[in-house]
Design a protein around this motif. Structure first.
Motif, short mmCIF file in Angstrom:
data_model
loop_
_atom_site.label_atom_id
_atom_site.label_comp_id
_atom_site.label_asym_id
_atom_site.label_seq_id
_atom_site.Cartn_x
_atom_site.Cartn_y
_atom_site.Cartn_z
N HIS A 127 -18.52 75.76 -17.73
CA HIS A 127 -19.04 76.48 -18.88
C HIS A 127 -20.56 76.65 -18.86
N LEU A 128 -21.25 75.65 -18.41
CA LEU A 128 -22.71 75.70 -18.52
C LEU A 128 -23.36 76.71 -17.59
N ALA A 129 -22.70 77.00 -16.51
CA ALA A 129 -23.30 77.94 -15.56
C ALA A 129 -23.46 79.30 -16.25
N GLY B 250 -26.59 72.76 -13.43
CA GLY B 250 -27.64 71.84 -12.97
C GLY B 250 -27.45 71.47 -11.51
N ASP B 251 -27.47 70.17 -11.24
CA ASP B 251 -27.24 69.66 -9.89
C ASP B 251 -25.85 69.01 -9.84
N PRO B 252 -25.12 69.21 -8.73
CA PRO B 252 -23.74 68.70 -8.69
C PRO B 252 -23.63 67.19 -8.82
N PHE C 281 -24.57 63.68 -13.18
CA PHE C 281 -23.49 63.71 -14.17
C PHE C 281 -22.61 64.94 -14.00
N GLY C 282 -22.38 65.30 -12.75
CA GLY C 282 -21.62 66.52 -12.51
C GLY C 282 -20.23 66.22 -11.98
N ARG C 283 -19.93 64.98 -11.77
CA ARG C 283 -18.64 64.55 -11.22
C ARG C 283 -18.38 65.16 -9.86
N VAL D 115 -31.10 72.84 -9.50
CA VAL D 115 -32.20 72.41 -10.37
C VAL D 115 -31.55 71.70 -11.56
N THR D 116 -31.85 70.43 -11.73
CA THR D 116 -31.16 69.69 -12.80
C THR D 116 -31.80 69.93 -14.16
N SER D 117 -30.95 70.01 -15.16
CA SER D 117 -31.45 70.21 -16.53
C SER D 117 -32.29 69.02 -16.97
N ALA D 118 -32.04 67.85 -16.36
CA ALA D 118 -32.78 66.65 -16.77
C ALA D 118 -34.28 66.84 -16.61
N VAL D 119 -34.69 67.61 -15.64
CA VAL D 119 -36.12 67.87 -15.40
C VAL D 119 -36.51 69.25 -15.92
N ALA D 120 -35.66 70.26 -15.60
CA ALA D 120 -36.05 71.65 -15.87
C ALA D 120 -36.05 71.98 -17.36
N VAL D 121 -35.11 71.41 -18.10
CA VAL D 121 -35.03 71.77 -19.53
C VAL D 121 -36.26 71.25 -20.30
N PRO D 122 -36.63 69.97 -20.13
CA PRO D 122 -37.88 69.54 -20.78
C PRO D 122 -39.07 70.36 -20.28
N PHE E 272 -32.01 61.95 -22.02
CA PHE E 272 -30.58 61.77 -22.26
C PHE E 272 -29.85 63.10 -22.13
N LEU E 273 -28.81 63.09 -21.31
CA LEU E 273 -27.92 64.25 -21.22
C LEU E 273 -26.65 63.89 -21.99
N MET E 274 -25.99 64.91 -22.48
CA MET E 274 -24.73 64.72 -23.22
C MET E 274 -24.90 63.71 -24.36
N ILE F 40 -34.05 69.56 -26.89
CA ILE F 40 -34.12 70.97 -26.46
C ILE F 40 -32.71 71.50 -26.34
N GLU F 41 -32.44 72.54 -27.13
CA GLU F 41 -31.11 73.17 -27.10
C GLU F 41 -31.18 74.41 -26.20
N ARG F 42 -30.15 74.61 -25.39
CA ARG F 42 -30.05 75.81 -24.53
C ARG F 42 -31.33 76.04 -23.73
N GLY F 43 -31.82 74.98 -23.10
CA GLY F 43 -33.05 75.10 -22.32
C GLY F 43 -32.94 76.16 -21.24
N THR F 44 -33.99 76.93 -21.06
CA THR F 44 -34.14 78.03 -20.08
C THR F 44 -33.26 79.23 -20.39
N LEU F 45 -32.48 79.14 -21.48
CA LEU F 45 -31.57 80.24 -21.80
C LEU F 45 -32.07 81.01 -23.02
N PRO F 46 -31.55 82.23 -23.23
CA PRO F 46 -31.94 82.94 -24.44
C PRO F 46 -31.57 82.09 -25.65
N ALA G 16 -27.72 70.21 -25.12
CA ALA G 16 -29.08 69.82 -25.49
C ALA G 16 -29.51 68.59 -24.69
N VAL G 17 -30.78 68.54 -24.42
CA VAL G 17 -31.37 67.39 -23.72
C VAL G 17 -32.28 66.66 -24.72
N ILE G 18 -32.20 65.34 -24.68
CA ILE G 18 -33.06 64.54 -25.56
C ILE G 18 -34.14 63.89 -24.70
#
Ligand code: SAH
Length: 517
Positions: free
Chosen positions: A38-40, A91-93, A96-98, A119-126, A172-174, A200-206, A231-233
């Motif tokens: 879904h996130l992609a 993000g990155d496989p 937390f991508g299983r 590119v992982t959301s853990a770094v890119a979203v903040p 924090f993710l999830m 941060i909600e929906r980081g890098t997205l509209p 969202a990332v905390i």
């Protein structure tokens, strides 16, 4: 021998399609099947070959569409049947991508695989919210922590307080669903209640949203703003920074719906994306040639009787010359003819066939074309107007009033169909037109026939054609007038009639709106 299947575990990045790796994009362009979450971003679906199977296995909070074991099995089955599979993950496989679990399943079946980092959301979203995860002398480490224990699990681990004593930045993710417990237990564990924090909600997205508050007040602030997943905390001193992404392009975060033929939509998409916009192709338009209709066949046969040929679009020029060949005639049959074109784009298309226009009005509109022609033609002239079905009556009215003879023949018509009408799977990326249009900031039109096709199409599928939140953008006056004729307002009309003009008009409008807000 049967082809050997392979699975590429590809990181799709945090959402912005521009943040996927080149390697990942190349693999998508040549795969047989793509299994995605879904996130992609939905945009990658436009990058796979037409024959590619698109399988959505994403999980949305509270709604698990496919169990991990089933996903593993699906990958194994696809690869064993000899397919080249891209397993696309947000993000990155491996964050937390299983991804690891999927790899173990592949290894058990001796299926070859390759991991392509993302590119992982853990770094890119903040980062895209202006928060660096490390900063000299302020934060010497960052820690990426899950706020989600196990499927359906509610509670954080018993030793969660220990994170409260970690220096550096905590990401924090999830974690959104556990935010009150997270903040409170970090404070119990030693973090100052005043520690800067952000969500941060929906980081890098509209529609990206950022909420900043001291740790003890973060949950209240998030509730007040109605922040939702994904969202990332971020907790730590760097969360106080606001290093605005200078790479932000003028249309970053802006959603533009486009209508047009595949070729046009492709060019416009590239131009808009280069400015940072998120583009959805809302309406595919097909140009249907009537060059072989009886009236056009007659016109080709009797070209000698015309003194002028009038073109009102580049499509008209292209289809006219295609039809000329099909009618068994060549350029010599046009030696005596003069050409009138409505604007530069049409003139440029004519030049591609080796002809220069004899007349082009100063302003791009049917009225100016008609008035200009009336000024230079005489009743001895005879015109062939080869244009789109349902073209503006203004032109023919003016010519008729001036006593000039003409044949106004529909050379083509434009029909609309929703993109992805032939459904793929159950994917959210395979949006219905409603999903595509509901969140748009702008909707573009590049021809009067496009406007007509849009309203006909929306009407035929019972969809509202008027989008209260989207600004209607027209490439020029004729298109804008057609929109008005349909009872709608053109909020923006480009001042120069080409793709660059259309993009610039949106940039100008977006800049004005953001300076007002
Ligand atoms: N493998 C992924 C993370 C998967 S866990 C990666 O490396 O990014 C899913 C979590 O990632 C979400 O719950 C959310 O916390 C975070 N996330 C992913 N994309 C995000 C986005 N665009 N904006 C905010 N959070 C996001």
């Amino acid at each position: 021998m049967k082809k050997q299947g392979i699975v590429y575990l590809v990181g799709a990045g945090p959402g912005d399609p521009g943040l996927m790796t080149i390697k990942g994009r190349e693999l998508l362009a040549s795969c047989d099947a793509v299994v995605y979450d879904h996130l992609a971003s939905e945009h990658f679906l436009g990058w796979v070959p037409g024959t590619c199977r698109k399988l959505y296995v994403g999980k949305q909070a509270g709604r698990h569409s496919m169990k991990q074991e089933e996903i593993n099995e699906l990958l194994v089955t696809l690869a064993l049947s000899g397919l080249t599979v891209v397993r696309l993950k947000g993000g990155d496989p491996f964050v937390f991508g299983r991804g690891g679990e999927e790899i173990l399943a592949l290894e058990a079946h001796k299926i070859p695989y390759v991991v392509v980092p993302g590119v992982t959301s853990a770094v890119a979203v903040p980062e895209c919210a202006g928060i660096p995860v490390t900063h000299r002398a302020v934060s010497r480490s960052f820690h990426v922590i899950t706020g989600h224990m196990r499927e359906g699990g509610e509670c954080l681990p018993p030793d969660f307080e220990n994170y409260g004593s970690l220096p550096g930045t905590l990401v924090f993710l999830m974690g959104l669903g556990q935010l009150p417990a997270i903040t409170q237990r970090l404070i119990t564990g030693g973090k100052s209640p005043d520690t800067p924090a952000a969500v941060i909600e929906r980081g890098t997205l509209p529609g990206q949203r950022v909420v900043r508050a001291a740790l003890s007040r973060l949950h209240d602030a998030v509730q007040r703003e109605g922040i939702r997943t994904p969202a990332v905390i971020v907790v730590g001193e760097t969360a106080a920074y606001d290093m605005k992404c200078s790479a932000l392009r003028p249309l970053s975060g802006i959603r533009v719906g486009i209508t047009g033929t595949e070729q046009f939509a492709g060019r416009l998409t590239r131009a808009l994306e280069a400015q940072g916009a998120q583009v959805s192709w809302v309406l595919d338009m097909k140009v249907i040639s009537h060059a072989e209709s009886a009236p056009m066949k007659d016109a080709y046969k009797n070209l000698e009787q015309y003194t002028w040929i009038v073109f009102t679009s580049a499509n008209g020029v292209r289809l006219f010359f295609l039809g000329l060949r099909a009618a068994g005639r060549d350029y010599r049959s046009l030696g005596h003819v003069k050409f009138a074109v409505i604007g530069e784009g049409t003139g440029r298309e004519l030049e591609r066939y080796g002809f220069q226009e004899d007349y082009m009005p100063d302003s791009y509109c049917a009225e100016a074309l008609g008035q200009g022609l009336c000024g230079i033609l005489t009743p001895a002239d005879r015109l062939l107007i080869a244009r789109s079905k349902g073209g503006s009556p203004v032109l023919t009215r003016l010519l008729g009033q001036a006593g000039i003879l003409f044949d106004d023949i529909p050379l083509y018509e434009v029909k609309g169909s929703s993109v992805n009408d032939s459904s793929v799977n159950n994917s959210p990326a395979n949006d219905s037109p409603a999903d595509k249009t509901e969140t748009l900031d702008y909707l573009t039109f590049a021809s009067a026939s496009g406007v007509r096709a849009y309203f006909e199409r929306m009407d035929s599928i019972g969809m509202p054609s008027w989008l209260p939140d989207a600004k209607m953008v027209c490439i020029g006056d004729i298109t804008a007038r057609e929109l008005e004729r349909s009872g709608h307002k053109a909020h923006i009309t480009a001042s120069s009639y080409h793709i660059g003009g259309l993009v610039q008009a949106i940039i100008d409008h977006a800049a004005l709106s953001s300076s007002k807000s």
